[in-house]
Design a protein around this motif. Structure first.
Motif, mmCIF file in Angstrom:
data_model
loop_
_atom_site.group_PDB
_atom_site.id
_atom_site.type_symbol
_atom_site.label_atom_id
_atom_site.label_comp_id
_atom_site.label_asym_id
_atom_site.label_seq_id
_atom_site.Cartn_x
_atom_site.Cartn_y
_atom_site.Cartn_z
ATOM 1 N N LYS A 88 16.753 -7.035 -9.674
ATOM 2 C CA LYS A 88 16.086 -5.834 -10.162
ATOM 3 C C LYS A 88 16.574 -4.621 -9.377
ATOM 4 O O LYS A 88 16.688 -4.678 -8.138
ATOM 5 C CB LYS A 88 14.569 -5.958 -9.993
ATOM 6 N N LYS A 89 16.861 -3.531 -10.089
ATOM 7 C CA LYS A 89 17.237 -2.298 -9.415
ATOM 8 C C LYS A 89 16.047 -1.739 -8.656
ATOM 9 O O LYS A 89 14.930 -1.705 -9.166
ATOM 10 C CB LYS A 89 17.746 -1.260 -10.421
ATOM 11 N N ILE A 90 16.305 -1.281 -7.443
ATOM 12 C CA ILE A 90 15.268 -0.670 -6.619
ATOM 13 C C ILE A 90 15.486 0.834 -6.661
ATOM 14 O O ILE A 90 16.488 1.350 -6.147
ATOM 15 C CB ILE A 90 15.321 -1.197 -5.169
ATOM 16 N N GLU A 91 14.529 1.532 -7.263
ATOM 17 C CA GLU A 91 14.652 2.972 -7.438
ATOM 18 C C GLU A 91 13.528 3.696 -6.700
ATOM 19 O O GLU A 91 12.792 3.088 -5.913
ATOM 20 C CB GLU A 91 14.669 3.293 -8.938
ATOM 21 N N ALA A 92 13.412 4.984 -6.959
ATOM 22 C CA ALA A 92 12.509 5.824 -6.170
ATOM 23 C C ALA A 92 11.076 5.314 -6.185
ATOM 24 O O ALA A 92 10.393 5.304 -5.147
ATOM 25 C CB ALA A 92 12.563 7.264 -6.688
ATOM 26 N N ARG A 93 10.583 4.890 -7.346
ATOM 27 C CA ARG A 93 9.189 4.461 -7.438
ATOM 28 C C ARG A 93 8.905 3.265 -6.535
ATOM 29 O O ARG A 93 7.871 3.224 -5.855
ATOM 30 C CB ARG A 93 8.850 4.110 -8.889
ATOM 31 N N GLU A 94 9.810 2.317 -6.518
ATOM 32 C CA GLU A 94 9.591 1.128 -5.705
ATOM 33 C C GLU A 94 9.660 1.460 -4.213
ATOM 34 O O GLU A 94 8.854 0.953 -3.426
ATOM 35 C CB GLU A 94 10.626 0.052 -6.040
ATOM 36 N N VAL A 95 10.592 2.319 -3.825
ATOM 37 C CA VAL A 95 10.719 2.685 -2.413
ATOM 38 C C VAL A 95 9.503 3.478 -1.952
ATOM 39 O O VAL A 95 8.955 3.254 -0.863
ATOM 40 C CB VAL A 95 12.021 3.478 -2.174
ATOM 41 N N LYS A 96 9.054 4.427 -2.783
ATOM 42 C CA LYS A 96 7.855 5.199 -2.422
ATOM 43 C C LYS A 96 6.639 4.288 -2.297
ATOM 44 O O LYS A 96 5.823 4.435 -1.387
ATOM 45 C CB LYS A 96 7.601 6.278 -3.472
ATOM 46 N N GLY A 97 6.515 3.326 -3.224
ATOM 47 C CA GLY A 97 5.402 2.389 -3.150
ATOM 48 C C GLY A 97 5.457 1.542 -1.893
ATOM 49 O O GLY A 97 4.441 1.335 -1.225
ATOM 50 N N ALA A 98 6.645 1.057 -1.557
ATOM 51 C CA ALA A 98 6.789 0.245 -0.348
ATOM 52 C C ALA A 98 6.409 1.044 0.893
ATOM 53 O O ALA A 98 5.705 0.545 1.781
ATOM 54 C CB ALA A 98 8.227 -0.268 -0.230
ATOM 55 N N MET A 99 6.846 2.298 0.950
ATOM 56 C CA MET A 99 6.526 3.133 2.112
ATOM 57 C C MET A 99 5.029 3.423 2.188
ATOM 58 O O MET A 99 4.436 3.425 3.266
ATOM 59 C CB MET A 99 7.314 4.438 2.063
ATOM 60 N N LEU A 100 4.389 3.650 1.041
ATOM 61 C CA LEU A 100 2.944 3.907 1.038
ATOM 62 C C LEU A 100 2.186 2.697 1.556
ATOM 63 O O LEU A 100 1.271 2.825 2.386
ATOM 64 C CB LEU A 100 2.485 4.264 -0.378
ATOM 65 N N ALA A 101 2.538 1.516 1.074
ATOM 66 C CA ALA A 101 1.842 0.301 1.492
ATOM 67 C C ALA A 101 2.027 0.035 2.977
ATOM 68 O O ALA A 101 1.111 -0.453 3.652
ATOM 69 C CB ALA A 101 2.345 -0.895 0.687
ATOM 70 N N ILE A 102 3.191 0.363 3.509
ATOM 71 C CA ILE A 102 3.487 0.073 4.911
ATOM 72 C C ILE A 102 2.930 1.155 5.841
ATOM 73 O O ILE A 102 2.432 0.866 6.933
ATOM 74 C CB ILE A 102 5.006 -0.103 5.100
ATOM 75 N N LEU A 103 2.955 2.427 5.410
ATOM 76 C CA LEU A 103 2.514 3.523 6.275
ATOM 77 C C LEU A 103 1.000 3.644 6.369
ATOM 78 O O LEU A 103 0.487 4.249 7.317
ATOM 79 C CB LEU A 103 3.109 4.850 5.805
ATOM 80 N N VAL A 104 0.265 3.091 5.399
ATOM 81 C CA VAL A 104 -1.196 3.150 5.497
ATOM 82 C C VAL A 104 -1.677 2.339 6.698
ATOM 83 O O VAL A 104 -2.743 2.612 7.260
ATOM 84 C CB VAL A 104 -1.854 2.643 4.194
ATOM 85 N N ILE A 105 -0.893 1.357 7.120
ATOM 86 C CA ILE A 105 -1.287 0.504 8.243
ATOM 87 C C ILE A 105 -1.314 1.293 9.558
ATOM 88 O O ILE A 105 -2.345 1.323 10.238
ATOM 89 C CB ILE A 105 -0.357 -0.722 8.316
ATOM 90 N N PRO A 106 -0.231 1.970 9.964
ATOM 91 C CA PRO A 106 -0.333 2.778 11.200
ATOM 92 C C PRO A 106 -1.283 3.958 11.069
ATOM 93 O O PRO A 106 -1.885 4.374 12.062
ATOM 94 C CB PRO A 106 1.113 3.243 11.432
ATOM 95 N N LEU A 107 -1.424 4.498 9.858
ATOM 96 C CA LEU A 107 -2.372 5.593 9.673
ATOM 97 C C LEU A 107 -3.775 5.160 10.070
ATOM 98 O O LEU A 107 -4.490 5.882 10.778
ATOM 99 C CB LEU A 107 -2.358 6.062 8.215
ATOM 100 N N SER A 108 -4.178 3.986 9.631
ATOM 101 C CA SER A 108 -5.507 3.481 9.959
ATOM 102 C C SER A 108 -5.596 3.045 11.423
ATOM 103 O O SER A 108 -6.522 3.441 12.141
ATOM 104 C CB SER A 108 -5.858 2.310 9.046
ATOM 105 N N MET A 109 -4.638 2.260 11.881
ATOM 106 C CA MET A 109 -4.683 1.744 13.251
ATOM 107 C C MET A 109 -4.691 2.860 14.280
ATOM 108 O O MET A 109 -5.543 2.916 15.177
ATOM 109 C CB MET A 109 -3.483 0.826 13.498
#
Length: 570
Positions: free
Chosen positions: A411-432
């Motif tokens: 599957k091609k990885i485009e802007a939507r998938e990268v933005k989603g991945a970053m959102l899911a990963i960055l919410v963790i340090p934001l909370s911690m």
């Protein structure tokens, strides 16, 4: 350190991965609705559930419908658990006569068990009745674990779809994972634990007579059944305040081995189940290899740290050996380190030693393993799902270096998938880090600390790290049963659980709608040792850049303070 200690650690990790492979194949068959040996018994039960609830298991849901069903189910679960805890005093099976749980503790506990965290701001044997333990908490141990597994099942279907829309049926995935996977394995492990001396009774207590002739009441519960699912479901928590260091919950080295392996076995199984379901076995083996390398390195670092004598003991006794403070002698430093790595590499949180008593660097490693997003292997399904997002970022980084549109599993990885991945990963340090920063300057929050200075910061940082990572273990010292801590830790659990879940499902919906591509000469191989190294680098860079400053102010500073004390201040 000795070879027996290293062998014990290797045995625990090796057994978990080795058993996870065949269980993963079986789990994949369950997700895909393929025939299994339990079908004659469980198919009629499954059909009964669907008829009672009006569910058509063959009806596939889009990502929005799948996410909506998941959130609605968990919201109802929260309300039921909260209500049972608030009404505990008038409900049956309460031989100890425990009263209602306070509003803020009921909120925290309901969120905790719904999110698969099992953070406990209370002592189980002095707070929760038999009814609350069995009807509220144990039930959530099953369905919260199954909820995580549904995410991996849906994501796997997205990668094999060719311009598809549906991700499967949440209700079918939930029921099948609970009935076919969690329930039979829990029965098997619970019966084994009962045979090895773990109690399973509705009696309130037993009376023991000491060697001096004194009488002591020992709290009893139906321990074995909750212990089995709390470990297999990668939940953590437990009926006793001291958790798996309690002699009734974990009486022998053999029960320690069985439960330590149980912590991670279904997390690894979810990796292999995802690989088979997504028809990408080799690629997912690379993900599992990266997770295993990081987990092994972290556990080795903990073992090395905890086999160093405390400087204060060295000053008093030249022959001082391992740091045994906060550890059970029957498990030793190796059994404690093996457990600590397993429980913080997964979103489990049960402990057989007190992490606050570890050497500063040993405590730092337990925190860091959780800070990576609980992907080593993390929760059932949730761990491999976040690891897939890490892989998406890795192929994106590689694509930037070679100037190609990145692809992953066809599957091609485009802007939507990268933005989603970053959102899911960055919410963790934001909370911690965000909650820790606020708590560090708020007088109401600071009242809960036992220690000041770097160790006090570690208490706060560990608490919010554990809550956000849906781990549930505690650093000890922190009095968390207070409105500020119960409320904010509950919010952190919700952020760490449901924001990544919704984002993963949204990414899965976008991926499912894309055409399935055949690999070309320019496609980055994602099943090679080179990709494993790239993936580990991405994970460590994300973790290091985000969390190193906080760790430097807490356990790392404490480590150098300890060395300074040993040198006499020179």
């Amino acid at each position: 350190m000795n070879w027996q200690g290293w062998a014990e650690i290797a045995l625990v990790i090796g057994l978990a991965i080795g058993l996870g492979w065949p269980i993963g194949i079986y789990m994949s068959r369950v997700w895909n609705g393929e025939r299994t040996w339990l079908d004659p018994v469980l198919r009629p039960v499954e059909t009964l559930f669907y008829r009672a609830c009006g569910v058509d298991p063959s009806k596939s849901q889009g990502w929005f419908g799948y996410a909506g069903a998941l959130l609605a189910f968990n919201a109802v679960g929260f309300v039921l658990v909260y209500g049972i805890l608030r009404l505990q005093g008038i409900l049956p099976l309460n031989p100890q006569g425990f009263g209602a749980v306070s509003e803020h503790l009921a909120f925290n506990t309901a969120v905790s068990f719904v999110t698969n965290t099992n953070w406990q701001s209370y002592g189980g044997e002095t707070t929760m009745s038999q009814f609350s333990q069995m009807s509220a908490l144990t039930v959530q141990n099953f369905v919260s674990a199954a909820t995580g597994a549904t995410i991996a099942a849906a994501l796997a279907r997205a990668f094999i779809a060719n311009r598809g829309e549906g991700l499967g049926n949440f209700w079918a995935d939930l029921v099948r994972t609970t009935l076919w996977v969690l329930l039979p394995l829990s029965i098997l492990v619970a019966l084994t634990l009962v045979a090895l001396g773990v109690p399973q009774t509705l009696d309130a207590s037993a009376t023991a007579t000491s060697l001096e002739g004194a009488h002591q009441k020992i709290s009893l519960f139906a321990v074995a059944d909750q212990l089995a699912i709390k470990q297999l479901g990668i939940n953590g928590g437990g009926v006793f305040n001291v958790n798996s260091s309690h002699p009734l919950e974990n009486p022998t080295p053999l029960t320690n081995l069985i439960t330590a392996v149980s912590i991670n076995v279904l997390g690894w199984a979810a990796f292999f189940a995802f690989g088979r379901s997504a028809m990408a076995k080799r690629d997912v083996r690379a993900l599992a290899a990266a997770a295993a390398i990081l987990l092994s390195a972290g556990t080795a670092a903990i073992y090395w740290s905890e086999t160093q004598p405390a400087p204060a003991l060295v000053a008093a006794h030249a022959d001082a050996s391992a740091n045994m403070e906060g550890k059970e002698v029957r498990f030793g430093a190796s059994g404690s380190a093996a457990w600590a790595g397993q429980t913080t590499g997964a979103s489990n949180g049960s402990v057989n030693s007190m992490h606050a008593s570890y050497m500063p660097l040993g405590g730092a490693v337990t925190m860091f393993l959780m800070m990576l997003g609980e992907i080593l292997p993390g929760g059932i399904g949730s761990g491999v799902s976040v690891m897939v997002l890490m892989a998406v970022l890795a192929v994106f980084v590689a694509g930037l270096m070679v100037g190609r549109t990145p692809e992953y599993l066809g599957k091609k990885i485009e802007a939507r998938e990268v933005k989603g991945a970053m959102l899911a990963i960055l919410v963790i340090p934001l909370s911690m880090l965000g909650f820790t920063a606020v708590a560090a300057v708020l007088p109401e929050a600071l009242k809960g600390l036992l220690n000041s200075g770097p160790h006090g910061l570690s208490e706060m940082l560990y608490a919010y790290t554990s809550a956000t990572a849906n781990n549930g273990s505690a650093f000890a010292g922190l009095t968390a049963n207070a409105p500020w801590w119960n409320t904010t830790l509950g919010i952190a659990m919700l952020m760490g659980r449901f924001v990544p879940i919704v984002v993963v499902l949204a990414v899965a919906g976008a991926i499912a709608a894309k055409p399935k591509l055949a690999p070309t000469a320019g496609t980055l191989p994602t099943d090679s040792g080179q990709f494993v190294c790239l993936l580990i680098g991405v994970i460590l860079i994300l973790g290091g850049l985000q969390f190193f400053p906080a760790l430097a102010l807490g356990p790392i500073v404490e480590h150098f303070q300890m060395l300074l004390t040993l040198s006499g201040g020179r």
